[in-house]
Write a protein that holds these residues in place. Structure first.
Motif, PDB file in Angstrom:
ATOM      1  N   MET A 217       0.849  -1.180   0.000  1.00 33.13           N
ATOM      2  CA  MET A 217       0.000   0.000   0.000  1.00 33.13           C
ATOM      3  C   MET A 217       0.890   1.238   0.000  1.00 33.13           C
ATOM      4  SD  MET A 217      -3.059   1.107   2.629  1.00 33.13           S
ATOM      5  CE  MET A 217      -4.150  -0.161   1.958  1.00 33.13           C
ATOM      6  N   LEU A 218       0.670   2.131  -0.937  1.00 34.35           N
ATOM      7  CA  LEU A 218       1.468   3.348  -1.059  1.00 34.35           C
ATOM      8  C   LEU A 218       0.585   4.560  -0.797  1.00 34.35           C
ATOM      9  CD1 LEU A 218       4.223   4.658  -1.981  1.00 34.35           C
ATOM     10  CD2 LEU A 218       3.182   4.803  -4.257  1.00 34.35           C
ATOM     11  N   LEU A 219       0.891   5.312   0.264  1.00 34.07           N
ATOM     12  CA  LEU A 219       0.168   6.545   0.551  1.00 34.07           C
ATOM     13  C   LEU A 219       0.839   7.685  -0.200  1.00 34.07           C
ATOM     14  CD1 LEU A 219      -0.596   6.320   4.385  1.00 34.07           C
ATOM     15  CD2 LEU A 219      -1.676   5.150   2.459  1.00 34.07           C
ATOM     16  N   SER A 220       0.112   8.289  -1.117  1.00 32.26           N
ATOM     17  CA  SER A 220       0.705   9.320  -1.971  1.00 32.26           C
ATOM     18  C   SER A 220       0.031  10.672  -1.749  1.00 32.26           C
ATOM     19  CB  SER A 220       0.578   8.921  -3.444  1.00 32.26           C
ATOM     20  OG  SER A 220      -0.751   9.107  -3.907  1.00 32.26           O
ATOM     21  N   TRP A 221       0.827  11.727  -1.928  1.00 38.40           N
ATOM     22  CA  TRP A 221       0.312  13.097  -1.926  1.00 38.40           C
ATOM     23  C   TRP A 221       0.850  13.810  -3.147  1.00 38.40           C
ATOM     24  CZ3 TRP A 221       0.941  11.004   3.018  1.00 38.40           C
ATOM     25  CH2 TRP A 221      -0.108  11.215   3.909  1.00 38.40           C
ATOM     26  N   GLU A 222       0.052  14.718  -3.679  1.00 34.77           N
ATOM     27  CA  GLU A 222       0.492  15.557  -4.787  1.00 34.77           C
ATOM     28  C   GLU A 222      -0.140  16.930  -4.631  1.00 34.77           C
ATOM     29  OE1 GLU A 222       0.259  15.643  -9.683  1.00 34.77           O
ATOM     30  OE2 GLU A 222       0.420  13.729  -8.615  1.00 34.77           O
ATOM     31  N   PHE A 223       0.688  17.930  -4.360  1.00 39.12           N
ATOM     32  CA  PHE A 223       0.159  19.292  -4.212  1.00 39.12           C
ATOM     33  C   PHE A 223       1.196  20.307  -4.677  1.00 39.12           C
ATOM     34  CE2 PHE A 223       1.448  17.526  -0.077  1.00 39.12           C
ATOM     35  CZ  PHE A 223       2.535  18.335   0.236  1.00 39.12           C
ATOM     36  N   GLU A 224       0.708  21.466  -5.047  1.00 41.35           N
ATOM     37  CA  GLU A 224       1.555  22.544  -5.556  1.00 41.35           C
ATOM     38  C   GLU A 224       0.986  23.875  -5.078  1.00 41.35           C
ATOM     39  OE1 GLU A 224       2.473  24.586  -9.908  1.00 41.35           O
ATOM     40  OE2 GLU A 224       2.215  22.406  -9.787  1.00 41.35           O
ATOM     41  N   TYR A 225       1.851  24.759  -4.632  1.00 39.80           N
ATOM     42  CA  TYR A 225       1.407  26.066  -4.153  1.00 39.80           C
ATOM     43  C   TYR A 225       2.606  27.009  -4.084  1.00 39.80           C
ATOM     44  CZ  TYR A 225       3.392  24.429   0.247  1.00 39.80           C
ATOM     45  OH  TYR A 225       4.247  23.947   1.205  1.00 39.80           O
ATOM     46  N   TYR A 226       2.335  28.284  -3.859  1.00 37.93           N
ATOM     47  CA  TYR A 226       3.386  29.274  -3.655  1.00 37.93           C
ATOM     48  C   TYR A 226       3.406  29.654  -2.183  1.00 37.93           C
ATOM     49  CZ  TYR A 226       3.967  29.751  -8.670  1.00 37.93           C
ATOM     50  OH  TYR A 226       4.230  29.495  -9.994  1.00 37.93           O
TER      51      TYR A 226
ATOM     52  N   HIS B 158      -1.754  -1.412  -3.861  1.00 38.02           N
ATOM     53  CA  HIS B 158      -2.870  -0.571  -3.424  1.00 38.02           C
ATOM     54  C   HIS B 158      -2.408   0.889  -3.322  1.00 38.02           C
ATOM     55  CE1 HIS B 158      -4.885  -4.329  -2.374  1.00 38.02           C
ATOM     56  NE2 HIS B 158      -3.830  -4.654  -1.636  1.00 38.02           N
ATOM     57  N   PRO B 159      -2.400   1.630  -4.440  1.00 36.91           N
ATOM     58  CA  PRO B 159      -2.060   3.061  -4.359  1.00 36.91           C
ATOM     59  C   PRO B 159      -3.215   3.827  -3.724  1.00 36.91           C
ATOM     60  CG  PRO B 159      -2.666   2.475  -6.606  1.00 36.91           C
ATOM     61  CD  PRO B 159      -2.651   1.188  -5.820  1.00 36.91           C
ATOM     62  N   VAL B 160      -2.889   4.711  -2.781  1.00 36.76           N
ATOM     63  CA  VAL B 160      -3.916   5.480  -2.067  1.00 36.76           C
ATOM     64  C   VAL B 160      -3.622   6.965  -2.276  1.00 36.76           C
ATOM     65  CG1 VAL B 160      -5.007   5.930   0.146  1.00 36.76           C
ATOM     66  CG2 VAL B 160      -4.109   3.640  -0.349  1.00 36.76           C
ATOM     67  N   TYR B 161      -4.524   7.642  -2.967  1.00 43.41           N
ATOM     68  CA  TYR B 161      -4.327   9.059  -3.292  1.00 43.41           C
ATOM     69  C   TYR B 161      -4.879   9.905  -2.137  1.00 43.41           C
ATOM     70  CZ  TYR B 161      -3.367   7.103  -7.880  1.00 43.41           C
ATOM     71  OH  TYR B 161      -2.827   6.364  -8.907  1.00 43.41           O
ATOM     72  N   MET B 162      -3.998  10.208  -1.205  1.00 45.53           N
ATOM     73  CA  MET B 162      -4.421  10.776   0.065  1.00 45.53           C
ATOM     74  C   MET B 162      -5.102  12.130  -0.057  1.00 45.53           C
ATOM     75  SD  MET B 162      -3.863   8.548   2.389  1.00 45.53           S
ATOM     76  CE  MET B 162      -4.028   9.524   3.890  1.00 45.53           C
ATOM     77  N   GLN B 163      -4.599  13.010  -0.931  1.00 47.82           N
ATOM     78  CA  GLN B 163      -5.195  14.353  -0.981  1.00 47.82           C
ATOM     79  C   GLN B 163      -6.651  14.294  -1.416  1.00 47.82           C
ATOM     80  OE1 GLN B 163      -2.835  13.313  -3.011  1.00 47.82           O
ATOM     81  NE2 GLN B 163      -3.394  13.761  -5.132  1.00 47.82           N
ATOM     82  N   ASP B 164      -6.988  13.392  -2.348  1.00 46.48           N
ATOM     83  CA  ASP B 164      -8.375  13.254  -2.802  1.00 46.48           C
ATOM     84  C   ASP B 164      -9.250  12.642  -1.710  1.00 46.48           C
ATOM     85  OD1 ASP B 164      -7.611  14.257  -5.261  1.00 46.48           O
ATOM     86  OD2 ASP B 164      -7.293  12.271  -6.131  1.00 46.48           O
ATOM     87  N   ILE B 165      -8.737  11.605  -1.059  1.00 47.37           N
ATOM     88  CA  ILE B 165      -9.496  10.933   0.003  1.00 47.37           C
ATOM     89  C   ILE B 165      -9.746  11.880   1.169  1.00 47.37           C
ATOM     90  CG2 ILE B 165      -9.341   9.110   1.753  1.00 47.37           C
ATOM     91  CD1 ILE B 165      -7.901   7.420  -0.354  1.00 47.37           C
ATOM     92  N   ILE B 166      -8.720  12.668   1.524  1.00 45.68           N
ATOM     93  CA  ILE B 166      -8.863  13.593   2.655  1.00 45.68           C
ATOM     94  C   ILE B 166      -9.880  14.685   2.350  1.00 45.68           C
ATOM     95  CG2 ILE B 166      -7.656  15.416   3.933  1.00 45.68           C
ATOM     96  CD1 ILE B 166      -5.207  13.581   3.997  1.00 45.68           C
TER      97      ILE B 166
END
Length: 309
Positions: free
Chosen positions: A164-173, A194-202
């Protein structure tokens, strides 16, 4: 729906790339509307619930039997020159210890004038692979992002382990106008069972008031208590700009943003004394948080007491 539910237990191993986890936690604390740090306790509860869903078993049959945290860290002498850094490190160590997480630290190395991690990814991979070979894990949960971990996941796949891989993807200034990008390697996501896209789930869970997702964040009570306990620093405001300012502080002056001022930012002026906490921003730079003006009466009383010793 499968009525024949799997009743066997699952042994889970959780492995943190501490630098990646810190970036994610800082994002939710400083940028995301949630304005709270990630909770280790809440994250482990989320992991057990997620594994139970994937394995189609009761959550009480999912047990985290191994948990390891890896990160590069500055030495004590350097940390002592960075305000409350030593205290903050110890507080986080206490949190990890209370959750039964084994800590693995390597010294940060100087590279072209910058402090960088060396060997953390290799150490993490070796620890995971050794435990996998010993047959102590049924599910490996990785909180990592770098492509460097691709060989590890391939080896684990060859052993037939679920990953299971907990992943995040975000971008900001950030406040200094610097673009900050955090992404999980696409290759890792493709290889993980089992990839888990944390930002979407949260985000979805918060909008739906999901208690498991809400518990992913440190409560306000815990946060306010830790902030009160932290040692306050004192300093003089060097300059005030449009929405931010700088405080005189040894070695490097400290940046602060108007959102981190307790009180009215517009009442601050150069030469005033303030108290504050020192924290790391997403670029690992020291900044001032919880900035509060010290009233002249309190400051005079403090000076008079100091002169008596």
């Amino acid at each position: 729906m499968n009525i024949y539910r799997n009743t066997s237990s699952t042994k889970i191993g959780v492995f943190y790339d501490g630098n990646f986890f810190l970036h994610a936690s800082n994002y939710y604390n400083y940028v995301h509307p949630q304005r709270k740090r990630l909770s280790i306790t809440g994250l482990h509860n989320f992991i057990k619930n997620r594994v139970a869903i994937e394995k189609d078993i009761d959550s009480n049959k999912c047990q985290i039997v191994e948990a390891h945290y890896f990160r590069g860290r500055i030495n004590a002498a350097e940390a002592s020159q960075r305000g409350s850094q030593l205290y903050n490190d110890r507080v986080f160590d206490d949190i990890l210890m209370s959750e039964g997480i084994h800590t693995h630290y390597l010294p940060l190395r100087n590279l072209l004038g910058r402090k960088e991690e060396r060997g953390v990814d290799v150490w993490l991979a070796l620890e995971v692979f050794e435990l996998a070979l010993m047959g102590r894990l049924d599910m490996v949960v990785l909180i990592v992002s770098d492509t460097d971990y691709v060989p590890l996941i391939r080896k684990l796949n060859n052993l037939g382990l679920d990953i299971m891989l907990l992943s995040w993807e975000f971008e900001y200034y950030n406040d200094e106008g610097i673009r900050v990008v955090t992404k999980t390697s696409h290759d890792l996501l493709q290889l993980a069972t089992h990839p888990v896209y944390m930002q979407d789930i949260i985000d979805k869970g918060l909008s739906g008031n999901d208690p498991v997702i809400s518990d992913l964040f440190v409560s306000n009570d815990v946060r306010s208590t830790s902030e009160e306990e932290r040692e306050k620093e004192k300093g003089e405001i060097l300059s005030i700009k449009n929405g931010f300012g700088f405080i005189k502080y040894p070695n490097n002056n400290l940046f602060f943003h108007y959102q981190d001022v307790l009180g009215d930012f517009n009442e601050l002026a150069p030469g005033q004394m303030v108290e504050f906490n020192i924290e790391k921003n997403v670029m690992k730079q020291d900044v001032a948080k919880n900035v509060k003006r010290i009233d002249s009466d309190i400051l005079n009383e403090f000076d008079s007491l100091s002169n008596t010793f």
